[in-house]
Scaffold this motif. Sequence first.
Motif, PDB file in Angstrom:
ATOM      1  N   THR A 108      -7.668  -9.754  -9.244  1.00 36.12           N
ATOM      2  CA  THR A 108      -6.778  -9.495  -8.125  1.00 36.12           C
ATOM      3  C   THR A 108      -6.829  -8.027  -7.712  1.00 36.12           C
ATOM      4  O   THR A 108      -7.133  -7.142  -8.514  1.00 36.12           O
ATOM      5  CB  THR A 108      -5.321  -9.848  -8.463  1.00 36.12           C
ATOM      6  N   PHE A 109      -6.526  -7.811  -6.443  1.00 34.14           N
ATOM      7  CA  PHE A 109      -6.364  -6.486  -5.857  1.00 34.14           C
ATOM      8  C   PHE A 109      -4.955  -6.445  -5.290  1.00 34.14           C
ATOM      9  O   PHE A 109      -4.549  -7.353  -4.557  1.00 34.14           O
ATOM     10  CB  PHE A 109      -7.381  -6.276  -4.728  1.00 34.14           C
TER      11      PHE A 109
ATOM     12  N   GLY B  95      10.599   6.689  -1.417  1.00 31.28           N
ATOM     13  CA  GLY B  95      10.325   5.790  -2.530  1.00 31.28           C
ATOM     14  C   GLY B  95      10.581   4.318  -2.242  1.00 31.28           C
ATOM     15  O   GLY B  95      10.476   3.485  -3.150  1.00 31.28           O
ATOM     16  N   GLU B  96      10.906   3.986  -1.007  1.00 35.84           N
ATOM     17  CA  GLU B  96      11.155   2.590  -0.642  1.00 35.84           C
ATOM     18  C   GLU B  96       9.825   1.870  -0.417  1.00 35.84           C
ATOM     19  O   GLU B  96       8.927   2.392   0.250  1.00 35.84           O
ATOM     20  CB  GLU B  96      12.003   2.505   0.628  1.00 35.84           C
ATOM     21  N   ILE B  97       9.702   0.657  -0.945  1.00 28.78           N
ATOM     22  CA  ILE B  97       8.479  -0.134  -0.765  1.00 28.78           C
ATOM     23  C   ILE B  97       8.409  -0.637   0.670  1.00 28.78           C
ATOM     24  O   ILE B  97       9.316  -1.328   1.141  1.00 28.78           O
ATOM     25  CB  ILE B  97       8.412  -1.296  -1.760  1.00 28.78           C
ATOM     26  N   VAL B  98       7.327  -0.277   1.369  1.00 28.27           N
ATOM     27  CA  VAL B  98       7.100  -0.741   2.744  1.00 28.27           C
ATOM     28  C   VAL B  98       5.950  -1.744   2.809  1.00 28.27           C
ATOM     29  O   VAL B  98       5.730  -2.359   3.854  1.00 28.27           O
ATOM     30  CB  VAL B  98       6.849   0.442   3.705  1.00 28.27           C
ATOM     31  N   LEU B  99       5.221  -1.880   1.688  1.00 21.36           N
ATOM     32  CA  LEU B  99       4.132  -2.862   1.624  1.00 21.36           C
ATOM     33  C   LEU B  99       3.877  -3.210   0.170  1.00 21.36           C
ATOM     34  O   LEU B  99       3.791  -2.315  -0.691  1.00 21.36           O
ATOM     35  CB  LEU B  99       2.841  -2.296   2.232  1.00 21.36           C
ATOM     36  N   ASP B 100       3.755  -4.499  -0.116  1.00 24.18           N
ATOM     37  CA  ASP B 100       3.347  -4.980  -1.449  1.00 24.18           C
ATOM     38  C   ASP B 100       2.581  -6.274  -1.215  1.00 24.18           C
ATOM     39  O   ASP B 100       3.164  -7.333  -1.043  1.00 24.18           O
ATOM     40  CB  ASP B 100       4.556  -5.208  -2.347  1.00 24.18           C
ATOM     41  N   ARG B 101       1.259  -6.162  -1.181  1.00 24.23           N
ATOM     42  CA  ARG B 101       0.399  -7.316  -0.888  1.00 24.23           C
ATOM     43  C   ARG B 101      -0.685  -7.430  -1.946  1.00 24.23           C
ATOM     44  O   ARG B 101      -1.180  -6.427  -2.468  1.00 24.23           O
ATOM     45  CB  ARG B 101      -0.252  -7.182   0.479  1.00 24.23           C
ATOM     46  N   THR B 102      -1.093  -8.675  -2.231  1.00 22.88           N
ATOM     47  CA  THR B 102      -2.101  -8.955  -3.246  1.00 22.88           C
ATOM     48  C   THR B 102      -3.152  -9.897  -2.681  1.00 22.88           C
ATOM     49  O   THR B 102      -2.828 -10.826  -1.939  1.00 22.88           O
ATOM     50  CB  THR B 102      -1.444  -9.599  -4.493  1.00 22.88           C
TER      51      THR B 102
END
Length: 153
Positions: free
Chosen positions: A93-94, A103-110
């Motif tokens: 996986t990537f 520090g707020e997550i604006v993208l989390d994709r796999t």
Amino acid sequence: MFNITKSIIMKNLFFFAIVFSLFLVSCSDDDESTTATITVNGTVLVGDVSDFNGDIDASFTGNGGSLTRDFQWNNNLTTADFNADITATAQGTFQMVVRDSEGEIVLDRTINGAVEPDSIDGVTSSGTSGIWTVTIIVTDFNGDGSFSLSEGN
């Protein structure tokens, strides 16, 4: 007589140690080691200390290895355009996680190499401009791919 025997034993032990060491080195199999590499704008990320300005053009490769790298990216806008794809893989996986300057997550994709789709793209959620943190995680990755980031609208 005792000193001669002791000397012969010491020489034989020394010889045995050298032969045994050579045997261990010759039996190592470097071909089976697993690695992963992440390169951003021509720089191989060795640690988590790199800072980048402007567009991010990056690649990643692996032969079954896992790796996590963070880098800082100066984004003067509140969103970012992103793109990532796996160009050749059989497994692994990537993952791309982007945090804004607060520090707020604006993208989390796999992307999972074993299933479709083999690419992701779009615009991040809105965040605070400034120095953003990008975390790239490749897990048990076998193949290669690329990703990019640029300031959004």
